[in-house]
Design a protein around this motif. Structure first.
Motif, PDB file in Angstrom:
ATOM      1  N   GLN A 219       0.723  -1.166  -0.078  1.00 53.90           N
ATOM      2  CA  GLN A 219       0.001  -0.089   0.041  1.00 53.90           C
ATOM      3  C   GLN A 219       0.791   1.236  -0.050  1.00 53.90           C
ATOM      4  OE1 GLN A 219      -2.444   1.030   3.515  1.00 53.90           O
ATOM      5  NE2 GLN A 219      -4.143   0.844   2.304  1.00 53.90           N
ATOM      6  N   ALA A 220       2.050   1.392   0.926  1.00 52.84           N
ATOM      7  CA  ALA A 220       2.966   2.323   1.057  1.00 52.84           C
ATOM      8  C   ALA A 220       3.587   2.618  -0.449  1.00 52.84           C
ATOM      9  CB  ALA A 220       3.847   2.095   1.962  1.00 52.84           C
ATOM     10  N   TYR A 221       4.000   1.304  -1.078  1.00 56.11           N
ATOM     11  CA  TYR A 221       4.857   1.531  -2.060  1.00 56.11           C
ATOM     12  C   TYR A 221       3.637   2.059  -3.424  1.00 56.11           C
ATOM     13  CZ  TYR A 221       6.779  -0.063  -6.699  1.00 56.11           C
ATOM     14  OH  TYR A 221       7.300  -0.084  -8.070  1.00 56.11           O
ATOM     15  N   ILE A 222       2.455   1.698  -3.414  1.00 58.84           N
ATOM     16  CA  ILE A 222       1.645   2.252  -4.393  1.00 58.84           C
ATOM     17  C   ILE A 222       1.591   3.917  -4.360  1.00 58.84           C
ATOM     18  CG2 ILE A 222      -0.938   2.492  -5.106  1.00 58.84           C
ATOM     19  CD1 ILE A 222      -1.040  -0.550  -4.344  1.00 58.84           C
ATOM     20  N   ASP A 223       1.411   4.116  -3.035  1.00 55.33           N
ATOM     21  CA  ASP A 223       1.195   5.760  -2.808  1.00 55.33           C
ATOM     22  C   ASP A 223       2.489   6.455  -3.155  1.00 55.33           C
ATOM     23  OD1 ASP A 223      -1.502   5.201  -1.964  1.00 55.33           O
ATOM     24  OD2 ASP A 223      -0.972   5.268   0.297  1.00 55.33           O
ATOM     25  N   ALA A 224       3.526   5.818  -2.949  1.00 52.82           N
ATOM     26  CA  ALA A 224       4.834   6.700  -3.266  1.00 52.82           C
ATOM     27  C   ALA A 224       5.117   6.384  -4.765  1.00 52.82           C
ATOM     28  CB  ALA A 224       5.945   6.020  -2.284  1.00 52.82           C
ATOM     29  N   HIS A 225       4.750   5.690  -5.512  1.00 51.77           N
ATOM     30  CA  HIS A 225       5.075   5.197  -6.818  1.00 51.77           C
ATOM     31  C   HIS A 225       3.943   5.220  -7.748  1.00 51.77           C
ATOM     32  CE1 HIS A 225       8.467   3.656  -4.270  1.00 51.77           C
ATOM     33  NE2 HIS A 225       9.061   3.808  -5.319  1.00 51.77           N
ATOM     34  N   PRO A 226       3.387   6.287  -7.780  1.00 48.76           N
ATOM     35  CA  PRO A 226       2.001   6.453  -8.750  1.00 48.76           C
ATOM     36  C   PRO A 226       2.396   6.115 -10.167  1.00 48.76           C
ATOM     37  CG  PRO A 226       2.571   8.595  -8.240  1.00 48.76           C
ATOM     38  CD  PRO A 226       3.384   7.817  -7.311  1.00 48.76           C
ATOM     39  N   GLU A 227       3.355   6.493 -10.698  1.00 48.67           N
ATOM     40  CA  GLU A 227       4.152   6.394 -12.203  1.00 48.67           C
ATOM     41  C   GLU A 227       4.437   4.914 -12.489  1.00 48.67           C
ATOM     42  OE1 GLU A 227       7.647   6.342 -10.078  1.00 48.67           O
ATOM     43  OE2 GLU A 227       6.015   7.414  -9.661  1.00 48.67           O
ATOM     44  N   ALA A 228       4.425   3.985 -11.190  1.00 48.40           N
ATOM     45  CA  ALA A 228       5.045   2.720 -11.488  1.00 48.40           C
ATOM     46  C   ALA A 228       3.890   1.718 -12.345  1.00 48.40           C
ATOM     47  CB  ALA A 228       5.507   2.264 -10.409  1.00 48.40           C
ATOM     48  N   ASP A 229       4.188   0.631 -12.659  1.00 46.71           N
ATOM     49  CA  ASP A 229       3.319  -0.347 -13.046  1.00 46.71           C
ATOM     50  C   ASP A 229       2.723  -1.122 -11.891  1.00 46.71           C
ATOM     51  OD1 ASP A 229       1.695  -2.596 -14.119  1.00 46.71           O
ATOM     52  OD2 ASP A 229       3.593  -3.614 -14.836  1.00 46.71           O
ATOM     53  N   LEU A 230       1.400  -0.561 -11.920  1.00 48.36           N
ATOM     54  CA  LEU A 230       0.658  -1.023 -10.758  1.00 48.36           C
ATOM     55  C   LEU A 230      -0.663  -1.684 -10.803  1.00 48.36           C
ATOM     56  CD1 LEU A 230       0.532   2.626  -8.577  1.00 48.36           C
ATOM     57  CD2 LEU A 230       2.188   0.608  -8.439  1.00 48.36           C
ATOM     58  N   SER A 231      -0.439  -2.532 -12.186  1.00 45.75           N
ATOM     59  CA  SER A 231      -1.448  -3.590 -12.489  1.00 45.75           C
ATOM     60  C   SER A 231      -1.567  -4.570 -11.485  1.00 45.75           C
ATOM     61  CB  SER A 231      -1.074  -4.081 -14.068  1.00 45.75           C
ATOM     62  OG  SER A 231      -0.002  -4.808 -13.991  1.00 45.75           O
ATOM     63  N   VAL A 232      -2.630  -5.436 -11.604  1.00 46.96           N
ATOM     64  CA  VAL A 232      -2.710  -6.486 -10.873  1.00 46.96           C
ATOM     65  C   VAL A 232      -1.960  -7.612 -10.956  1.00 46.96           C
ATOM     66  CG1 VAL A 232      -4.342  -8.416 -10.195  1.00 46.96           C
ATOM     67  CG2 VAL A 232      -5.232  -5.948 -10.377  1.00 46.96           C
ATOM     68  N   PRO A 233      -1.515  -7.941 -11.991  1.00 45.30           N
ATOM     69  CA  PRO A 233      -0.597  -8.877 -12.262  1.00 45.30           C
ATOM     70  C   PRO A 233       0.976  -8.223 -11.561  1.00 45.30           C
ATOM     71  CG  PRO A 233      -1.576  -8.685 -14.219  1.00 45.30           C
ATOM     72  CD  PRO A 233      -2.050  -7.353 -13.476  1.00 45.30           C
ATOM     73  N   ALA A 234       1.347  -7.100 -11.765  1.00 40.04           N
ATOM     74  CA  ALA A 234       2.545  -6.568 -11.369  1.00 40.04           C
ATOM     75  C   ALA A 234       2.381  -6.574  -9.684  1.00 40.04           C
ATOM     76  CB  ALA A 234       3.016  -5.100 -11.593  1.00 40.04           C
ATOM     77  N   LEU A 235       1.322  -6.010  -9.119  1.00 36.43           N
ATOM     78  CA  LEU A 235       1.266  -5.975  -7.626  1.00 36.43           C
ATOM     79  C   LEU A 235       0.902  -7.210  -6.960  1.00 36.43           C
ATOM     80  CD1 LEU A 235      -1.328  -3.070  -7.404  1.00 36.43           C
ATOM     81  CD2 LEU A 235       0.976  -3.019  -6.909  1.00 36.43           C
ATOM     82  N   ALA A 236       0.379  -8.237  -7.648  1.00 38.11           N
ATOM     83  CA  ALA A 236       0.461  -9.648  -7.199  1.00 38.11           C
ATOM     84  C   ALA A 236       1.682 -10.297  -7.227  1.00 38.11           C
ATOM     85  CB  ALA A 236      -0.414 -10.529  -7.865  1.00 38.11           C
ATOM     86  N   LEU A 237       2.686 -10.204  -8.073  1.00 38.74           N
ATOM     87  CA  LEU A 237       3.819 -10.488  -8.233  1.00 38.74           C
ATOM     88  C   LEU A 237       4.821  -9.810  -7.116  1.00 38.74           C
ATOM     89  CD1 LEU A 237       6.242 -12.318  -9.724  1.00 38.74           C
ATOM     90  CD2 LEU A 237       6.631 -10.252 -11.087  1.00 38.74           C
ATOM     91  N   ARG A 238       4.640  -8.674  -6.855  1.00 36.35           N
ATOM     92  CA  ARG A 238       5.602  -7.999  -5.759  1.00 36.35           C
ATOM     93  C   ARG A 238       5.014  -8.433  -4.291  1.00 36.35           C
ATOM     94  NH1 ARG A 238       8.470  -3.494  -6.333  1.00 36.35           N
ATOM     95  NH2 ARG A 238       8.900  -2.455  -4.377  1.00 36.35           N
ATOM     96  N   ALA A 239       3.708  -8.890  -4.370  1.00 37.04           N
ATOM     97  CA  ALA A 239       3.119  -9.387  -3.156  1.00 37.04           C
ATOM     98  C   ALA A 239       3.516 -10.829  -2.718  1.00 37.04           C
ATOM     99  CB  ALA A 239       1.709  -9.006  -2.980  1.00 37.04           C
ATOM    100  N   GLY A 240       4.016 -11.432  -3.827  1.00 35.91           N
ATOM    101  CA  GLY A 240       4.295 -12.986  -3.895  1.00 35.91           C
ATOM    102  C   GLY A 240       2.900 -13.834  -4.014  1.00 35.91           C
ATOM    103  N   MET A 241       2.007 -13.417  -4.370  1.00 36.28           N
ATOM    104  CA  MET A 241       0.465 -14.292  -4.307  1.00 36.28           C
ATOM    105  C   MET A 241       0.224 -14.436  -5.931  1.00 36.28           C
ATOM    106  SD  MET A 241      -1.419 -11.674  -1.631  1.00 36.28           S
ATOM    107  CE  MET A 241      -0.758 -11.477  -0.012  1.00 36.28           C
ATOM    108  N   SER A 242      -0.897 -15.098  -6.131  1.00 37.61           N
ATOM    109  CA  SER A 242      -1.423 -15.339  -7.334  1.00 37.61           C
ATOM    110  C   SER A 242      -2.567 -14.116  -7.668  1.00 37.61           C
ATOM    111  CB  SER A 242      -2.401 -16.559  -7.319  1.00 37.61           C
ATOM    112  OG  SER A 242      -3.561 -16.534  -6.353  1.00 37.61           O
ATOM    113  N   GLU A 243      -2.873 -13.720  -8.596  1.00 37.67           N
ATOM    114  CA  GLU A 243      -3.541 -12.676  -9.094  1.00 37.67           C
ATOM    115  C   GLU A 243      -4.899 -12.686  -8.332  1.00 37.67           C
ATOM    116  OE1 GLU A 243      -3.950 -11.636 -13.211  1.00 37.67           O
ATOM    117  OE2 GLU A 243      -1.760 -12.199 -13.534  1.00 37.67           O
TER     118      GLU A 243
END
Length: 320
Positions: A219-243
């Motif tokens: 959540q903190a990463y999303i708020d600090a990096h709005p320009e990043a790839d914040l798609s569900v696949p990218a976030l799920a990968l970053r969280a170490g979970m399936s989409e």
């Protein structure tokens, strides 16, 4: 001539409800050559009136105050359930409202306006915690718990506590223009005059805090990096979970879907960029992660109820 501002208080009132607007009007008075403000305070019985925090202010007797009044401002407080039963208080407000150019309330001061019949068939707001009670008690009032403040005719209502500063700045802007309101805000070192349609809730306040440490970090990463790839696949990968699992858990723990959270966070980032930079809209759109000016406009209108250009013109500081 000075514009007469009468602030109505009562035992147990919220001191910031009074002090914030009073300082806005007093500062504006110092900055204008004419059409300034004179602030007065009144209560049902006058004399020393204790605020909820124990401090006292000296007030005139409400029943002895003669009109006309330019701005009648009613504050709120935790003792409100007892105050709406005070006939001297409610009657005094109703009497002076008839002489006032405009009437306003801060926080649950809206209950006193409603009790006096001043909100009948009007749209109004109050502190979000009190909104349901206001609607239940006064069926003739159209209660909207989201905005910072609402103007309906000559009656203004505002949300909790410090939104009274936003309300007072809006009243100053109405009287003297947005430039003076910005100068007052800068002088008081407060958040630059926010539009009334803006939500009572900042981005962090709109969501639940995730129980999971990895999701809090995400959540903190999303708020600090709005320009990043914040798609569900990218976030799920970053969280170490399936989409699928990520979407379900994120929604359960924050109260928003990942896509909705990302959009709100990016809208908040765009708002900050508009206020503190001179970047053109295509740059703001890119740096906030919204991509194009068209998307920026659409998303900004949805979340802040004003266009990006209008927001910048009205609320950007002249000093960066």
């Amino acid at each position: 001539m000075h514009r007469r501002v009468l602030i109505v208080v009562f035992p147990g009132f919220q001191l910031l409800d009074m002090a914030g607007p009073a300082d806005v009007f007093a500062t504006a008075d110092l900055l204008v050559s004419e059409g300034g403000y004179r602030v007065e305070v009144a209560s049902p019985r006058g004399g020393a009136v204790p605020a909820g925090n124990g401090l006292e202010v000296t007030a005139a007797v409400l029943g002895e105050v003669e009109g006309p009044v330019d701005t009648l401002l009613v504050v709120g407080g935790l003792t409100m359930p007892a105050q709406v039963k005070d006939e001297k208080l409610v009657g005094g407000i109703a009497r002076l409202a008839g002489t006032a150019r405009r009437v306003a309330s801060v926080c649950n001061g809206a209950f006193l306006l409603a009790e006096a019949g001043l909100l009948d068939h009007r749209r109004a707001t109050t502190h979000w915690l009190a909104a349901h009670d206001l609607q239940s008690r006064y069926a003739c009032v159209e209660v909207d718990a989201d905005p910072l403040y609402i103007e309906d005719g000559h009656v203004w209502t505002s949300a909790g506590v410090l939104s009274g500063v936003d309300l007072a700045l809006a009243l100053v802007a109405r009287d003297h223009g947005h430039e003076l309101a910005r100068d007052v805000a800068c002088g008081l070192v407060v958040y630059l005059h926010r539009p009334g349609g803006q939500s009572q809730f900042s981005m962090p306040m709109r969501t639940l805090t995730p129980r999971s440490e990895p999701l809090r970090e995400l959540q903190a990463y999303i708020d600090a990096h709005p320009e990043a790839d914040l798609s569900v696949p990218a976030l799920a990968l970053r969280a170490g979970m399936s989409e699928r699992h990520f979407s379900r858990v994120f929604t359960q723990q924050t109260g928003l879907s990942p896509g909705r959270y990302v959009e709100r966070s990016r809208a908040d980032a765009a708002r900050r960029l508009l206020e503190v930079t001179d970047h053109p809209l295509d740059t703001v759109a890119r740096e906030s992660g919204l991509g194009t000016p068209e998307t920026l406009y659409r998303v900004f209108r949805r979340h802040w109820r004003i266009s990006p250009g209008d927001h910048r013109r009205r609320f950007q500081s002249k000093e960066k």
